[in-house]
Design an enzyme around this catalytic site. Structure first.
Site, PDB file in Angstrom:
ATOM      1  N   TYR A 122      -1.218  -0.360  10.456  1.00  0.00           N
ATOM      2  CA  TYR A 122      -1.346  -0.875   9.087  1.00  0.00           C
ATOM      3  C   TYR A 122      -0.180  -0.391   8.229  1.00  0.00           C
ATOM      4  CZ  TYR A 122      -3.244  -1.186   4.315  1.00  0.00           C
ATOM      5  OH  TYR A 122      -3.428  -1.443   2.971  1.00  0.00           O
TER       6      TYR A 122
ATOM      7  N   SER B 157       0.833  -1.199   0.000  1.00  0.00           N
ATOM      8  CA  SER B 157       0.000   0.000   0.000  1.00  0.00           C
ATOM      9  C   SER B 157       0.864   1.244   0.000  1.00  0.00           C
ATOM     10  CB  SER B 157      -0.897   0.012   1.240  1.00  0.00           C
ATOM     11  OG  SER B 157      -1.625   1.217   1.325  1.00  0.00           O
TER      12      SER B 157
END
Length: 260
Positions: A155, A144
């Site tokens: 995350y 990501s």
């Protein structure tokens, strides 16, 4: 689409029940792949039916890939049914909570790391022996651009780990004919998740924090928009294919110009 691009190649797709994983599975099916679709949601069986309707041979496994037991069972099932593993697409992951870091509880931080790092760690380890023995293989990890972003620090850290794993594993196993790359996805438009990552309703404050992420994602992308599932799938399947035969240890940002 590239008909027969993956003809006679065995591809594992994890997190295949919805979103980008589903998109990868169906596109690969249309391009001739023999598939193993893994997810802990039974919805993966519906995707398998769609892939089979496109002419693909499909094996389905419900497994918890946050565990070594789940990942190793996936590799063993693939070898039992097909005898080899040509391609692994690691797609399990995703933000569970969106909030400033100081608002995360200890258990939430650990859960985010388990969700977005450990499935990739475990699955890479599980397929390596078969790929080393074959002297060939391609691994594509879904990362990501949120390695630089707000309100999802655990995350972000997990996906930073995925990027480091990608580079180091590629260096270690290029000598074995194994390519390892990642696609750093940007914000991606997708249908509402049938199985939400966080099943609890969001408070007004949590909705505001999530909107901050959306605004930051659009602001830091020169294209100022979210991408589509098809745009992410195209990059993932390119890196998985022989067209990328001279590419390894690379994290490809697909975020409208946001480099992550």
């Amino acid at each position: 689409m590239h008909p027969d691009r993956f003809k006679d190649q065995v591809m594992i797709v994890t997190g295949a029940a919805q979103g980008i994983g589903r998109g990868v599975a169906l596109a690969a099916a249309a391009e001739g792949a023999q598939l193993v679709l893994a997810d802990r949601s039974p919805l993966v069986h519906e995707v398998a039916q769609e892939a089979a309707a496109l002419g693909a041979q499909v094996v389905v496994l419900e497994a918890d890939l946050e565990t070594w037991a789940g990942a190793s069972s996936l590799a063993l099932r693939t070898l039992a049914d097909y005898g080899r593993i040509d391609i692994l697409v690691n797609n399990v992951g995703g933000t569970i909570w969106a909030k400033p870091y100081q608002e995360y509880a200890e258990a939430e931080i650990e859960a985010e790391i388990r969700r977005s790092l450990f499935p990739t760690l475990w699955c890479c380890r599980a397929v390596l022996p078969a790929m080393i023995e074959a002297g060939a293989g391609a691994i594509v990890n879904v990362s990501s651009v949120a390695t630089r972003g707000i309100h999802r620090i655990p995350y972000s850290a997990a996906k930073g780990g995925v990027n480091a794993l990608t580079a180091s594993l590629a260096f270690e196993h290029a000598q074995d004919g194994i390519r390892v790359n990642a696609v750093a996805t940007g914000g991606t438009e997708a249908p509402p998740r049938k199985v939400p990552r966080n099943p609890n309703p969001l408070s007004a404050q949590e909705q505001a924090w999530y909107q901050d992420i959306v605004d930051q994602t659009r602001a830091t992308s020169p294209m100022h928009r979210y991408g589509t599932i098809a745009e992410q799938v195209a990059a993932i399947l390119f890196l998985a294919s022989r067209e990328a035969s001279y590419i390894t240890a690379t994290v490809l940002p697909v975020g409208g110009g946001d480099q992550g």
